[in-house]
Write an enzyme that holds these catalytic residues in place. Sequence first.
Site, PDB file in Angstrom:
ATOM      1  N   ASP A  40       0.792  -1.233   0.000  1.00 11.35           N
ATOM      2  CA  ASP A  40       0.000   0.000   0.000  1.00 11.35           C
ATOM      3  C   ASP A  40       0.824   1.283   0.000  1.00 11.35           C
ATOM      4  OD1 ASP A  40      -2.583  -0.948  -0.314  1.00 11.35           O
ATOM      5  OD2 ASP A  40      -2.661  -1.597   1.784  1.00 11.35           O
ATOM      6  N   ASP A  92      -7.250  -3.954  -5.277  1.00 13.96           N
ATOM      7  CA  ASP A  92      -6.965  -2.615  -4.747  1.00 13.96           C
ATOM      8  C   ASP A  92      -5.621  -2.077  -5.241  1.00 13.96           C
ATOM      9  OD1 ASP A  92      -8.325  -4.527  -3.186  1.00 13.96           O
ATOM     10  OD2 ASP A  92      -8.251  -3.324  -1.377  1.00 13.96           O
TER      11      ASP A  92
HETATM   12  N1  GLY Z   1      -7.551  -1.496   0.403  1.00 16.93           N
HETATM   13  C1  GLY Z   1      -8.235  -2.067   1.499  1.00 16.93           C
HETATM   14  C2  GLY Z   1      -9.675  -1.776   1.516  1.00 16.93           C
HETATM   15  O1  GLY Z   1     -10.228  -1.250   0.546  1.00 16.93           O
HETATM   16  O2  GLY Z   1     -10.302  -2.086   2.530  1.00 16.93           O
END
Ligand code: GLY
Length: 393
Positions: free
Chosen positions: A106, A166
């Site tokens: 992330d 994501d």
């Molecule tokens: N990227 C983690 C979520 O959307 O919860």
Amino acid sequence: MLFETMPVITGAETDAALRFCAEQVVRNLPEFTYQFQKAYSEHSFYQPIENTDWTTGFWTGEIWLSYEYMTAAGDPSAALLKKAGEIQVESFLDRIVRKIEVDHHDMGFLYTPSCVAAYKLTGNQKGREAAIKAADQLITRYHPVGEFIQAWGAMDAPENYRLIIDCLLNLPLLYWASDETGDLRYRDIAEKHIHTAIRNVIREDYSTWHTFFFDRKTGAPDHGATCQGYRDGSAWARGQAWGIYGCALAYRYTKQPEYIDLFCHVSEYFLRHLPADMIPYWDLTFTDGDDQPRDSSSASIAACGMLEMIRFMEPDDAAVWRTYAMQLVKSLLDHYAVTDPAVSNGLVLHSTYSNHSPYNTCNHYGVDECNSWGDYFYMEALTRLQKDWNPYW
Ligand code: GLY
């Protein structure tokens, strides 16, 4: 067109909503300059945390969006916002130098709306340095066998030989790093990941997998699985929304024409599974009449994806997707946005972070609350509607 009778947000409403958000951010600065907002609110109020979670960049991103708004409005709070943003950038630099909780993918969510934004808006050199270090960290998670960036966990952990949808939002950091440094390694890895992800996470009916596993020896695609969706095979609302924004960004960076088609199909799947007010339940399996929480953040993310995609579309198609985005944001404004600081220190209510079901693998928290990315992407959508925005992503 779907939702033909749904109203769109007006220019005056957009400006008033954005002003409320920016003022709410300014009100929060005393508590959240040296600390960050927790990923999700509790009883609609965020508590302060250190800069350790994957979500802290969104709060800093709200500061920079507010800075943009207040600067254009000639409001003196712009100086306060800039100072707070700079303090937070220093924290992000310290975090990446000391490698505090950065063993995951992330880096884009963390460093794009905070440090890349600071650099793009104000030329902040610490932001540039931090973001390049974050890009260096992100590419350590690339697996040439399978050609993807591993999302979570130790790199040799068989239960984590997978990507998640994501991650498409983490890749603009890599393109930016190549542009800044001239080193094409970042961009090459981003491009490989995009192709692998899009080939595998989008199903035949254009719903999406949250996560997708690969064979560790051969790199061959193995199987999809959910973590935060209701069950394997359902469409987690936020995963679908990351897919919408992800396809738009994939097109912007690769210019592969088929990514525009995929954007349209993935977005249509999302729209066809929305309840009457257009704000999804946490999984697209659920609809009106189901006793389930919403995920308002998915509506904001989807709207941002649509507003990104229309920059590259023919005018007639762009008008359709802009209308959908304006309807989504209007519904958020009318039914979900915070309007009274006594009710919440966030921006948008009724979002769901992680809702445990009998069939998924996630923990249970942040259900029917504000969350940090829901607030950030709501502000981003309003900003994109208000002006020709130069994206942080
Ligand atoms: N990227 C983690 C979520 O959307 O919860």
